[in-house]
Design a protein around this motif. Structure first.
Motif, PDB file in Angstrom:
ATOM      1  N   MET A  79       0.975  -1.107   0.068  1.00 19.98           N
ATOM      2  CA  MET A  79       0.168   0.091   0.037  1.00 19.98           C
ATOM      3  C   MET A  79       0.887   1.107  -0.060  1.00 19.98           C
ATOM      4  O   MET A  79       1.850   1.394   0.948  1.00 19.98           O
ATOM      5  N   SER A  80       0.683   2.245  -1.033  1.00 20.37           N
ATOM      6  CA  SER A  80       1.187   3.496  -0.836  1.00 20.37           C
ATOM      7  C   SER A  80       0.406   4.610  -0.585  1.00 20.37           C
ATOM      8  O   SER A  80      -0.694   4.609  -1.113  1.00 20.37           O
ATOM      9  N   ARG A  81       0.786   5.429   0.131  1.00 22.50           N
ATOM     10  CA  ARG A  81       0.036   6.597   0.270  1.00 22.50           C
ATOM     11  C   ARG A  81       0.569   7.905  -0.416  1.00 22.50           C
ATOM     12  O   ARG A  81       1.628   8.122  -0.623  1.00 22.50           O
ATOM     13  N   LYS A  82      -0.232   8.612  -0.771  1.00 20.98           N
ATOM     14  CA  LYS A  82      -0.015  10.037  -1.195  1.00 20.98           C
ATOM     15  C   LYS A  82       0.535  10.705  -0.354  1.00 20.98           C
ATOM     16  O   LYS A  82       0.077  10.847   0.789  1.00 20.98           O
ATOM     17  N   SER A  83       1.590  11.515  -0.553  1.00 20.52           N
ATOM     18  CA  SER A  83       2.274  12.273   0.237  1.00 20.52           C
ATOM     19  C   SER A  83       1.614  13.750   0.215  1.00 20.52           C
ATOM     20  O   SER A  83       2.347  14.844   0.004  1.00 20.52           O
ATOM     21  N   THR A  84       0.343  13.934   0.388  1.00 19.21           N
ATOM     22  CA  THR A  84      -0.228  15.266   0.402  1.00 19.21           C
ATOM     23  C   THR A  84      -0.108  15.881   1.990  1.00 19.21           C
ATOM     24  O   THR A  84      -0.129  15.518   2.981  1.00 19.21           O
ATOM     25  N   VAL A  85       0.412  17.176   1.705  1.00 27.15           N
ATOM     26  CA  VAL A  85       0.678  17.980   2.837  1.00 27.15           C
ATOM     27  C   VAL A  85      -0.729  18.443   3.382  1.00 27.15           C
ATOM     28  O   VAL A  85      -1.323  19.018   2.533  1.00 27.15           O
ATOM     29  N   MET A  86      -0.869  18.357   4.578  1.00 30.62           N
ATOM     30  CA  MET A  86      -2.334  18.634   5.405  1.00 30.62           C
ATOM     31  C   MET A  86      -2.041  19.771   5.965  1.00 30.62           C
ATOM     32  O   MET A  86      -0.846  19.928   6.702  1.00 30.62           O
ATOM     33  N   LYS A  87      -3.263  20.573   6.281  1.00 28.06           N
ATOM     34  CA  LYS A  87      -2.985  21.840   7.102  1.00 28.06           C
ATOM     35  C   LYS A  87      -4.422  22.126   7.749  1.00 28.06           C
ATOM     36  O   LYS A  87      -5.504  21.725   7.252  1.00 28.06           O
ATOM     37  N   ARG A  88      -4.306  22.310   9.155  1.00 31.50           N
ATOM     38  CA  ARG A  88      -5.550  22.409   9.760  1.00 31.50           C
ATOM     39  C   ARG A  88      -5.993  23.931   9.577  1.00 31.50           C
ATOM     40  O   ARG A  88      -5.177  24.788   9.852  1.00 31.50           O
ATOM     41  N   CYS A  89      -7.441  23.926   9.126  1.00 34.99           N
ATOM     42  CA  CYS A  89      -7.888  25.407   9.072  1.00 34.99           C
ATOM     43  C   CYS A  89      -8.225  26.082  10.406  1.00 34.99           C
ATOM     44  O   CYS A  89      -8.630  25.254  11.428  1.00 34.99           O
ATOM     45  N   GLN A  90      -7.718  27.240  10.564  1.00 37.93           N
ATOM     46  CA  GLN A  90      -7.878  27.922  11.944  1.00 37.93           C
ATOM     47  C   GLN A  90      -9.357  28.434  12.364  1.00 37.93           C
ATOM     48  O   GLN A  90      -9.645  28.672  13.238  1.00 37.93           O
ATOM     49  N   LYS A  91     -10.198  28.266  11.415  1.00 39.08           N
ATOM     50  CA  LYS A  91     -11.391  28.601  11.486  1.00 39.08           C
ATOM     51  C   LYS A  91     -12.495  27.400  11.611  1.00 39.08           C
ATOM     52  O   LYS A  91     -13.093  27.431  12.758  1.00 39.08           O
TER      53      LYS A  91
END
Ligand SMILES: [Zn+2]
Length: 47
Positions: free
Chosen positions: A1-13
């Motif tokens: 299984m390979s995962r995409k290396s998507t950069v995640m960011k948490r919305c401050q709102k």
């Protein structure tokens, strides 16, 4: 299984984790993107 290396960011709102592509670019911010996601940004812009 390979995962995409998507950069995640948490919305401050809304507090949801979204990919960086869901945030508007902002070169004045430390990571180059707004602290809130584009859908929250659209709501802010309406006011
Ligand atoms: Zn948001």
């Amino acid at each position: 299984m390979s995962r995409k290396s998507t950069v995640m960011k948490r919305c401050q709102k809304c507090g949801q984790e979204k990919s960086l592509s869901d945030f508007h670019r902002n070169r004045t911010k430390s990571d180059g993107h707004n602290g809130i996601c584009s859908s929250c940004q659209a709501e802010v812009n309406r006011k």
